[in-house]
Design a protein around this motif. Structure first.
Motif, PDB file in Angstrom:
ATOM      1  N   TYR A   1       0.829  -1.205   0.000  1.00  0.00           N
ATOM      2  CA  TYR A   1       0.000   0.000   0.000  1.00  0.00           C
ATOM      3  C   TYR A   1       0.866   1.258   0.000  1.00  0.00           C
ATOM      4  O   TYR A   1       0.617   2.198  -0.761  1.00  0.00           O
ATOM      5  CB  TYR A   1      -0.918  -0.033   1.225  1.00  0.00           C
TER       6      TYR A   1
ATOM      7  N   LEU B   1       2.430   2.574  -3.240  1.00  0.00           N
ATOM      8  CA  LEU B   1       1.544   3.164  -4.239  1.00  0.00           C
ATOM      9  C   LEU B   1       1.332   4.655  -4.047  1.00  0.00           C
ATOM     10  O   LEU B   1       0.768   5.325  -4.913  1.00  0.00           O
ATOM     11  CB  LEU B   1       0.182   2.459  -4.202  1.00  0.00           C
TER      12      LEU B   1
ATOM     13  N   GLY C   1      -2.652   7.492  -4.069  1.00  0.00           N
ATOM     14  CA  GLY C   1      -2.145   6.767  -5.224  1.00  0.00           C
ATOM     15  C   GLY C   1      -3.271   6.409  -6.174  1.00  0.00           C
ATOM     16  O   GLY C   1      -4.430   6.284  -5.765  1.00  0.00           O
TER      17      GLY C   1
ATOM     18  N   ILE D   1      -4.579   3.650  -9.160  1.00  0.00           N
ATOM     19  CA  ILE D   1      -4.334   2.301  -9.645  1.00  0.00           C
ATOM     20  C   ILE D   1      -5.282   1.950 -10.785  1.00  0.00           C
ATOM     21  O   ILE D   1      -6.390   2.479 -10.882  1.00  0.00           O
ATOM     22  CB  ILE D   1      -4.476   1.245  -8.526  1.00  0.00           C
TER      23      ILE D   1
ATOM     24  N   SER E   1      -0.136   3.468 -10.808  1.00  0.00           N
ATOM     25  CA  SER E   1       0.286   2.070 -10.868  1.00  0.00           C
ATOM     26  C   SER E   1      -0.789   1.248 -11.559  1.00  0.00           C
ATOM     27  O   SER E   1      -1.977   1.528 -11.445  1.00  0.00           O
ATOM     28  CB  SER E   1       0.514   1.507  -9.453  1.00  0.00           C
TER      29      SER E   1
END
Length: 284
Positions: A142, A145, A201, A203, A150
């Motif tokens: 975690y 990120l 972050g 994703i 990502s």
């Protein structure tokens, strides 16, 4: 204003901007130029129209995804075991495209990941070992990120959905299924979305790398391939010949490093196969 494309579907683009999330269309000139904005693009927006695509630092073509900081390979140590040769091919593409590869091992209760970790130790790729009975192992992924864009990739059965759920419970992924937040749906046209984690972050989910045709992503020339295998590129001892391909040439420092175990044999074999293919293409 400038913004980030979070999702691209059917000519409509969801753009994160300083004024909030916008629904935009793109200028017609892009189509004439053979250019398509895609998820991850940083763009200029005027009156809910994308007028400019900022230069990309990298691009994946399937699914279309731009400006990745890292690609997370989710690998189960058993059931299924990693296809190392295929993994090596895409790791090389990542390095070539300046995307940081990250290896995350799952199903550690079934087998030891040490044999795989040792293969990639010399390459210097970040590696994580997830044990769901040890929350700190999930927390380490975690934290990696934070502040980055990502993408996660992993074949069916490796535990990618379980990992994503552990990283953020609000994703509500079911095993063998997908998440609407991540822009995927069964029996629907493929779309890719960036989802913002609580830590900031972003994703995205991508197909398993066994479906990737690496030549379609990048045809790496022989002179550039060695740099895509960091442990080979790092060999400081010179070969006898300056243009050594590290195949059968005499007094090759790389082959000597393989013999001493400094470079793992499987990684070298992947390099050899890619080099032979690159030389046969005559693209240099």
């Amino acid at each position: 204003m400038e913004g980030l494309i979070l999702k691209a579907v059917g000519g409509l683009y969801t753009v994160e901007s300083p004024n909030g999330v916008l629904s935009c269309k793109a200028r017609g000139i892009f189509r004439k130029q053979g250019i398509s904005p895609c998820t991850g693009d940083r763009v200029t927006v005027e009156d809910d129209v994308i007028t400019e695509i900022q230069p990309r630092k990298n691009l994946l073509i399937r699914p279309p995804l731009a400006n990745l900081d890292q690609l997370i390979f989710v690998l189960s140590v058993r059931d299924p075991a990693p296809n190392l040769q295929l993994l090596d091919r895409f790791l090389a593409v990542c390095v070539y495209k300046k995307i940081q590869p990250v290896l995350v091992y799952t199903k550690l209760d079934l087998a030891d990941a040490a044999q795989y970790a040792e293969l990639y130790r010399a390459a210097g790729f970040p590696q994580f070992f997830v044990d769901y009975e040890k929350p700190d192992t999930v927390a380490a992924v975690y934290e990696s990120l934070v502040g980055k864009i990502s993408a996660f990739t992993g074949n069916s059965g490796v535990g990618k959905s379980t990992l994503l759920n552990a990283l953020d419970e609000s994703l509500h992924l079911e095993t063998g299924d997908i998440s609407k937040k991540l822009g995927r749906g069964r029996h629907t046209t493929r779309e890719t979305a960036l989802y913002t984690l609580p830590n900031g972050g972003k994703i995205a989910d991508t197909p398993g790398f066994s479906t990737f045709e690496t030549d379609a992503y990048a045809q790496i020339a022989p002179d550039e391939l060695v740099e895509c295998f960091p442990e080979i590129h790092a060999i400081s001892a010179p070969c006898r010949y300056a243009d050594c391909r590290h195949l059968k040439e005499p007094a090759c420092a790389v082959r000597a490093a393989v013999e001493t175990g400094e470079i793992p044999q499987p990684r070298y074999e992947s390099y050899v196969q890619m080099m032979q293919e690159a030389c046969s293409r005559k693209i240099y």
